[in-house]
Write a protein that holds these residues in place. Structure first.
Motif, PDB file in Angstrom:
ATOM      1  N   ARG A 125       0.839  -1.201   0.000  1.00 34.80           N
ATOM      2  CA  ARG A 125       0.000   0.000   0.000  1.00 34.80           C
ATOM      3  C   ARG A 125       0.871   1.246   0.000  1.00 34.80           C
ATOM      4  O   ARG A 125       2.061   1.189   0.328  1.00 34.80           O
ATOM      5  CB  ARG A 125      -0.906   0.013   1.223  1.00 34.80           C
ATOM      6  N   GLY A 126       0.261   2.393  -0.375  1.00 29.42           N
ATOM      7  CA  GLY A 126       1.067   3.596  -0.477  1.00 29.42           C
ATOM      8  C   GLY A 126       0.262   4.878  -0.415  1.00 29.42           C
ATOM      9  O   GLY A 126      -0.574   5.072   0.479  1.00 29.42           O
ATOM     10  N   VAL A 127       0.452   5.744  -1.407  1.00 26.65           N
ATOM     11  CA  VAL A 127       0.000   7.124  -1.352  1.00 26.65           C
ATOM     12  C   VAL A 127      -1.521   7.233  -1.262  1.00 26.65           C
ATOM     13  O   VAL A 127      -2.038   8.090  -0.540  1.00 26.65           O
ATOM     14  CB  VAL A 127       0.531   7.907  -2.575  1.00 26.65           C
ATOM     15  N   VAL A 128      -2.262   6.395  -1.974  1.00 29.14           N
ATOM     16  CA  VAL A 128      -3.719   6.522  -1.963  1.00 29.14           C
ATOM     17  C   VAL A 128      -4.288   6.156  -0.593  1.00 29.14           C
ATOM     18  O   VAL A 128      -5.248   6.765  -0.123  1.00 29.14           O
ATOM     19  CB  VAL A 128      -4.340   5.657  -3.074  1.00 29.14           C
ATOM     20  N   THR A 129      -3.716   5.172   0.064  1.00 29.13           N
ATOM     21  CA  THR A 129      -4.158   4.821   1.420  1.00 29.13           C
ATOM     22  C   THR A 129      -3.937   5.996   2.370  1.00 29.13           C
ATOM     23  O   THR A 129      -4.790   6.296   3.218  1.00 29.13           O
ATOM     24  CB  THR A 129      -3.401   3.576   1.911  1.00 29.13           C
ATOM     25  N   LEU A 130      -2.786   6.649   2.221  1.00 27.52           N
ATOM     26  CA  LEU A 130      -2.528   7.842   3.045  1.00 27.52           C
ATOM     27  C   LEU A 130      -3.555   8.927   2.762  1.00 27.52           C
ATOM     28  O   LEU A 130      -4.126   9.522   3.685  1.00 27.52           O
ATOM     29  CB  LEU A 130      -1.118   8.362   2.756  1.00 27.52           C
ATOM     30  N   ALA A 131      -3.813   9.200   1.471  1.00 27.61           N
ATOM     31  CA  ALA A 131      -4.761  10.249   1.107  1.00 27.61           C
ATOM     32  C   ALA A 131      -6.167   9.912   1.588  1.00 27.61           C
ATOM     33  O   ALA A 131      -6.882  10.776   2.124  1.00 27.61           O
ATOM     34  CB  ALA A 131      -4.753  10.443  -0.409  1.00 27.61           C
ATOM     35  N   ALA A 132      -6.575   8.662   1.408  1.00 28.29           N
ATOM     36  CA  ALA A 132      -7.930   8.272   1.803  1.00 28.29           C
ATOM     37  C   ALA A 132      -8.121   8.343   3.315  1.00 28.29           C
ATOM     38  O   ALA A 132      -9.202   8.701   3.796  1.00 28.29           O
ATOM     39  CB  ALA A 132      -8.224   6.857   1.298  1.00 28.29           C
ATOM     40  N   ALA A 133      -7.075   8.005   4.085  1.00 27.23           N
ATOM     41  CA  ALA A 133      -7.184   8.087   5.547  1.00 27.23           C
ATOM     42  C   ALA A 133      -7.426   9.523   5.996  1.00 27.23           C
ATOM     43  O   ALA A 133      -8.127   9.767   6.990  1.00 27.23           O
ATOM     44  CB  ALA A 133      -5.917   7.537   6.193  1.00 27.23           C
ATOM     45  N   LEU A 134      -6.870  10.466   5.250  1.00 29.59           N
ATOM     46  CA  LEU A 134      -7.056  11.869   5.603  1.00 29.59           C
ATOM     47  C   LEU A 134      -8.460  12.377   5.283  1.00 29.59           C
ATOM     48  O   LEU A 134      -8.854  13.454   5.730  1.00 29.59           O
ATOM     49  CB  LEU A 134      -6.022  12.725   4.874  1.00 29.59           C
TER      50      LEU A 134
END
Length: 621
Positions: free
Chosen positions: A353-362
């Motif tokens: 996992r990477g950038v999209v998981t970070l963005a979605a968590a926000l």
């Protein structure tokens, strides 16, 4: 000033750490994430909090667009069902599997559990692709992973937003399904319209600077209208990028395409590395908030471990049946052999996992129950998959003996393709020669295209004992000449006797020529070991192997016929005459024949091919 200084430090650190990772041979996402975690515990490093809009509007559209314009639709089409099953079906399957685990272990509403399930569901193409290319993963697997990552982001983000709406209490399964369909279809439609407008506009732009400026607006021109219409901005960007990338050779000039490629690769490099560094920097503070969030520490650790395990386990449960079902529906009727189990095994394990998981968590609202814990779960999944799967994926590929792209085969295909292009160019030249055309112009054009084709064939024929080739010597001497020419221009500039515009024009001319020579030299240096030993020189097996003149080309691989497999290309053992299929075929019987007999040399028996391969020295000749 404080924000600007922080951005400069962040970008500089990301660039420096990425360069160090490449030098050490470590995957950049892993290295940058670990560096960020370590840096977050330094006393002089401030707390980092990322605004969700910065990620969603400033980072996600250009990152998705860069991946889309570099994706081949030709390679995408044969795998469209596999990609759809992974990018939509697997995301939803993972979402609800994780949701059940979180709902059972934490005291949160099921809608919030679905939201965090969607957050952690989409794998990241950046991490998988960087590791895949470094260790030499087969291209068909890389294509599948990159195709999955293009659309799974959109599926995850739409699911997150649907779950957030459900958290308010206004939820209906039919309304959720309708919203999902509208977001998908609407995003695709807006992407098509945006691409059409940009195509019309860019056809009329010949200035590379203006064209590049329009290109930089493209992802936002697709993303913002889609989001305003409550459609999927990510799907709009993906569709727009696929259309523009596929048609670029038709409606863009060569100068614009080169500038476009360089600019977007630079943007991708900076943004990707900065995001992974940011992820690492956030770990400490989210961990501290979750630890003090009121949940028992045992429950917190158990939930983190259970969610990470669920994400890892559900992927192969879905991947294997999905890939074989897709093969049965879309590939089997075309005579494509059934995939061997090793390919799906690597796809199953390449779930970092990477950038999209970070963005979605926000995106989760501030009033979400147990928000700090849910964010921690997202970071555990990102960090856990990067560390667990990222570090072990190269080992798995080597264990399964999956071969990456053959540099020898690639060089041979490049030489053949350039030869065909050269023949077409020469035919067009012959058709356009007028009576008044100076013979020396025609001769110069013929020499130029012949030199380009010969360069590719010399790359094939290079060996350690062959140090100098005509094209290599030409490049060496031309670079010497260009350096002398540049020194003369610099002396003229420093003397102040010529206009600056005149000097800039001449300098640009030299820069363009030197950049083309540099590209070929860089490709040669990157190649490293020899591909071919011409005439068998440098390899005793190739030199001593018998030369067989074929009166009739073989038309089948006996082992493939017996096993019901389909072969791609045929090879013949020069020791015993046995005919078997190549490494690109599922059976891989030519290599199996070598392992069983230790007969060192085989040759191609495809029409027009006379090259040979030594299994011992791994040299093409």
């Amino acid at each position: 000033m404080h924000i600007a200084f922080g951005l400069v430090v962040l970008v500089a650190a990301a660039i420096g750490l990425a360069a160090l990772a490449r030098r050490l041979g470590v995957a950049e996402p892993l290295f940058l994430t670990l560096a960020g975690i370590a840096a977050s515990y330094l006393p002089f490093v401030p707390r980092v909090e990322v605004n969700p809009e910065i990620v969603m509007l400033g980072l996600l559209p250009p990152l998705v667009y860069t991946a889309a314009i570099s994706t081949s639709l030709v390679e995408f089409r044969p795998k469209k069902l596999s990609i759809a099953l992974l990018s939509v079906g697997l995301v939803l399957f993972t979402t609800f599997a994780v949701a059940v685990v979180v709902w059972k272990l934490l005291d949160v509403p099921f809608a919030a559990a679905v939201a965090i399930g969607a957050v952690v569901s989409p794998p990241d193409a950046v991490a998988a692709s960087s590791i895949a290319r470094r260790v030499g993963m087969p291209r068909r697997i890389v294509t599948l992973l990159e195709g999955e990552a293009l659309f799974n982001d959109a599926t995850a983000l739409v699911t997150v937003r649907t779950a957030i709406v459900a958290m308010t209490g206004a939820f209906s399964i039919w309304r959720a399904g309708a919203d999902f369909a509208i977001a998908t279809i609407g995003g695709a439609a807006i992407g098509i319209v945006t691409a059409g407008v940009l195509v019309v506009l860019r056809r009329r732009i010949t200035d590379p600077v203006l064209d590049t400026s329009v290109s930089l607006l493209a992802p936002f021109a697709a993303y913002l209208p889609a989001e305003a219409a409550h459609a999927s901005g990510v799907i709009a960007v993906v569709v727009c990028g696929l259309i523009l990338g596929q048609g670029a050779p038709v409606w863009q000039s060569a100068a614009s395409r080169i500038a476009d490629r360089t600019n977007w690769r630079t943007i991708q490099f900076i943004l990707e590395n900065a995001v992974f560094l940011l992820m690492g920097l956030e770990v400490r503070h989210i961990l501290e908030e979750a630890w003090a969030g009121g949940i028992g520490h045992t429950t917190l650790l158990l939930t983190c471990a259970a969610v990470l395990l669920t994400v890892v386990v559900v992927r192969p449960i879905w991947v294997y049946p999905a890939i074989y079902f897709a093969w049965y529906v879309e590939s089997r009727p075309r005579g494509v052999a059934k995939p061997v189990w090793t390919g799906p095994a690597v796809v199953s394990w390449a779930g970092m996992r990477g950038v999209v998981t970070l963005a979605a968590a926000l995106l989760l609202p501030s009033d979400t129950p147990q928000l700090a814990t849910l964010k921690l779960l997202a970071l555990v999944v990102v960090g856990g998959t990067l560390l667990l799967q990222g570090f072990s994926l190269p080992w798995l590929i080597r264990l399964l003996r999956l071969r990456g792209p053959s540099r020898a085969e690639d060089a041979l295909q490049e030489a053949n393709l350039l030869q065909q292009a050269t023949a077409a160019g020469l035919a067009a030249l012959e058709a356009e020669i007028a009576p008044e055309t100076p013979p020396e112009v025609v001769s110069a054009l013929r020499d130029r295209v012949a030199r380009r084709a010969n360069t590719a064939w010399e790359q094939l024929g290079r060996a350690e004992s062959v140090r100098i080739t005509p094209s290599g010597e030409y490049r060496r001497l031309r670079l010497v000449m260009l350096r002398a020419e540049r020194e003369t221009l610099l002396r003229a500039r420093d003397s102040g006797t010529l206009d600056h515009e005149v000097l800039e024009h001449v300098m640009t001319t030299l820069d363009i020529e030197e950049s083309t020579v540099d590209r070929v030299v860089a490709a040669d240096d990157e190649a490293g070991e020899p591909l071919l030993a011409p005439g068998g020189s440098g390899c005793e097996h190739l030199r001593d192997a018998p030369k067989i003149a074929l009166t009739q080309l073989p038309d089948s691989c006996a082992e493939c016929v017996a096993e019901g497999l389909t072969w791609v290309h045929l090879r013949m053992c020069l020791a015993c005459g046995h005919v078997a299929c190549c490494d690109s075929s599922v059976g891989n019987h030519a290599t199996g024949h070598y392992r069983g007999t230790h007969h060192a040399v085989m040759r191609s028996v495809e029409p027009g091919e006379k090259w040979r391969w030594c299994y011992v020295d791994e040299i093409l000749g």
